[in-house]
Design an enzyme around this catalytic site. Structure first.
Site, PDB file in Angstrom:
ATOM      1  N   MET A 249      24.006   1.088 -37.931  1.00 27.18           N
ATOM      2  CA  MET A 249      24.938   2.285 -38.375  1.00 27.18           C
ATOM      3  C   MET A 249      26.315   2.202 -38.705  1.00 27.18           C
ATOM      4  O   MET A 249      27.062   2.879 -38.662  1.00 27.18           O
ATOM      5  CB  MET A 249      24.897   3.457 -37.325  1.00 27.18           C
TER       6      MET A 249
ATOM      7  N   GLU B  62      27.471  -0.316 -53.060  1.00 28.36           N
ATOM      8  CA  GLU B  62      27.113   1.191 -53.091  1.00 28.36           C
ATOM      9  C   GLU B  62      25.948   1.639 -52.093  1.00 28.36           C
ATOM     10  O   GLU B  62      25.072   0.760 -52.006  1.00 28.36           O
ATOM     11  CB  GLU B  62      26.775   1.706 -54.324  1.00 28.36           C
TER      12      GLU B  62
ATOM     13  N   HIS C 275      15.621   2.293 -45.587  1.00 30.87           N
ATOM     14  CA  HIS C 275      15.969   3.501 -45.647  1.00 30.87           C
ATOM     15  C   HIS C 275      14.924   4.588 -45.565  1.00 30.87           C
ATOM     16  O   HIS C 275      13.912   4.206 -46.333  1.00 30.87           O
ATOM     17  CB  HIS C 275      16.979   3.875 -46.757  1.00 30.87           C
TER      18      HIS C 275
ATOM     19  N   SER D 274      13.030  -0.128 -33.537  1.00 27.87           N
ATOM     20  CA  SER D 274      11.452  -0.092 -33.757  1.00 27.87           C
ATOM     21  C   SER D 274      11.067  -1.141 -34.917  1.00 27.87           C
ATOM     22  O   SER D 274      10.172  -1.632 -35.111  1.00 27.87           O
ATOM     23  CB  SER D 274      10.974   1.217 -34.033  1.00 27.87           C
TER      24      SER D 274
ATOM     25  N   GLU E  22       7.622   2.797 -42.538  1.00 26.57           N
ATOM     26  CA  GLU E  22       8.622   1.856 -42.348  1.00 26.57           C
ATOM     27  C   GLU E  22       8.286   0.314 -41.697  1.00 26.57           C
ATOM     28  O   GLU E  22       8.447  -0.797 -42.244  1.00 26.57           O
ATOM     29  CB  GLU E  22       9.930   2.314 -41.320  1.00 26.57           C
TER      30      GLU E  22
HETATM   31  C1  GRF Z   1      15.009   3.714 -39.436  1.00 31.32           C
HETATM   32  O1  GRF Z   1      14.427   5.345 -39.639  1.00 31.32           O
HETATM   33  C2  GRF Z   1      15.512   3.199 -40.227  1.00 31.32           C
HETATM   34  O2  GRF Z   1      14.976   3.597 -41.974  1.00 31.32           O
HETATM   35  C3  GRF Z   1      16.995   3.843 -40.691  1.00 31.32           C
HETATM   36  O3  GRF Z   1      17.470   3.849 -39.271  1.00 31.32           O
HETATM   37  C4  GRF Z   1      16.267   4.145 -38.474  1.00 31.32           C
HETATM   38  C5  GRF Z   1      16.076   3.067 -37.488  1.00 31.32           C
HETATM   39  O4  GRF Z   1      15.137   2.973 -36.526  1.00 31.32           O
HETATM   40  N1  GRF Z   1      17.810   2.925 -41.554  1.00 31.32           N
HETATM   41  P1  GRF Z   1      14.862   1.968 -35.502  1.00 31.32           P
HETATM   42  O5  GRF Z   1      16.108   1.599 -34.688  1.00 31.32           O
HETATM   43  O6  GRF Z   1      14.479   0.717 -36.155  1.00 31.32           O
HETATM   44  O7  GRF Z   1      13.839   2.223 -34.544  1.00 31.32           O
END
Ligand code: GRF
Length: 209
Positions: free
Chosen positions: A99, A152, A118, A22, A183
């Site tokens: 991830m 880090e 994040h 997203s 976000e």
């Molecule tokens: C989001 O909450 C972002 O902050 C975190 O992972 C999630 C990814 O969501 N790092 P999407 O795949 O962008 O919908």
């Protein structure tokens, strides 16, 4: 002090995703409606079935899958990612729900040009399950942080933060959904800031010149 006055003439992004994408979509939408002056050269995932890859294909963006399994070391995996990005002449790398930890090989290949999003107000609640960590701690305000990536985890210089209230009856899901709305505003804003240059990293601070 690093960063100096960065200039990105071609403004080509490489976006790395592992999931639904997203935030990738937010970047695509911001580019198409003129809020973000950039192009996405490639979307790379370590997961072949990631929803983000479909979003990229729907937008006519080139995709690549670089599975994280089977490499002798993280450095080798990082080198493979860097190669894919370099092949598309990427200027700035956006981690958007990617991830995998990236290591020094990757970070030094794109100095001050890797951005991560994040779902907490860093330095609070780095790592996994940031929204659950915020609820468990009982904070009344949370939000999103977009930052430059350093070795880090979730600790690099902050580009943009946006806040949301934490409500009495919030669950991890309701809080995550409220943060996600922010976000999607914060990520294009932060990437635009990086691309526009005229900033330096001074200690932990990203300072606009
Ligand atoms: C989001 O909450 C972002 O902050 C975190 O992972 C999630 C990814 O969501 N790092 P999407 O795949 O962008 O919908």
């Amino acid at each position: 002090m690093t960063g100096l006055t960065r200039r990105f003439s071609s403004r080509r992004l490489g976006v790395l995703v592992s999931g639904r994408g997203s935030n990738l979509q937010a970047l695509i939408d911001a580019i198409s409606d003129g809020r973000l002056d950039a192009s996405i050269a490639v979307v790379i995932s370590n997961v072949a079935g990631a929803g983000g890859l479909d979003r990229a294909r729907n937008a006519g963006i080139e995709t690549a899958v670089v599975d994280h399994r089977g490499w002798p070391s993280r450095d080798d995996y990082d080198r493979a990612l860097v190669e894919e990005l370099r092949a598309r002449e990427v200027d700035v790398v956006c981690l958007a729900g990617f991830m995998r930890r990236i290591g020094p090989v990757f970070i030094t290949a794109f100095p001050d040009a890797i951005v991560n999003i994040h779902p907490s107000l860093l330095p609070s609640f780095p790592g996994l399950h940031a929204q659950a960590q915020a609820l468990a701690h009982g904070v009344r305000v949370s939000g999103v942080t977009v930052h430059l990536v350093t070795p880090e985890l979730d600790a690099g210089p902050i580009l943009v933060q946006r806040t949301v209230p934490v409500l009495e009856n919030d669950t991890e899901e309701t809080l995550a959904a409220r943060i996600l709305v922010e976000e999607h505003k914060a990520y294009p804003e932060a990437v635009q800031r990086v691309l526009d240059g005229h900033w330096i990293v001074e200690g932990r601070r990203v300072r606009t010149l």
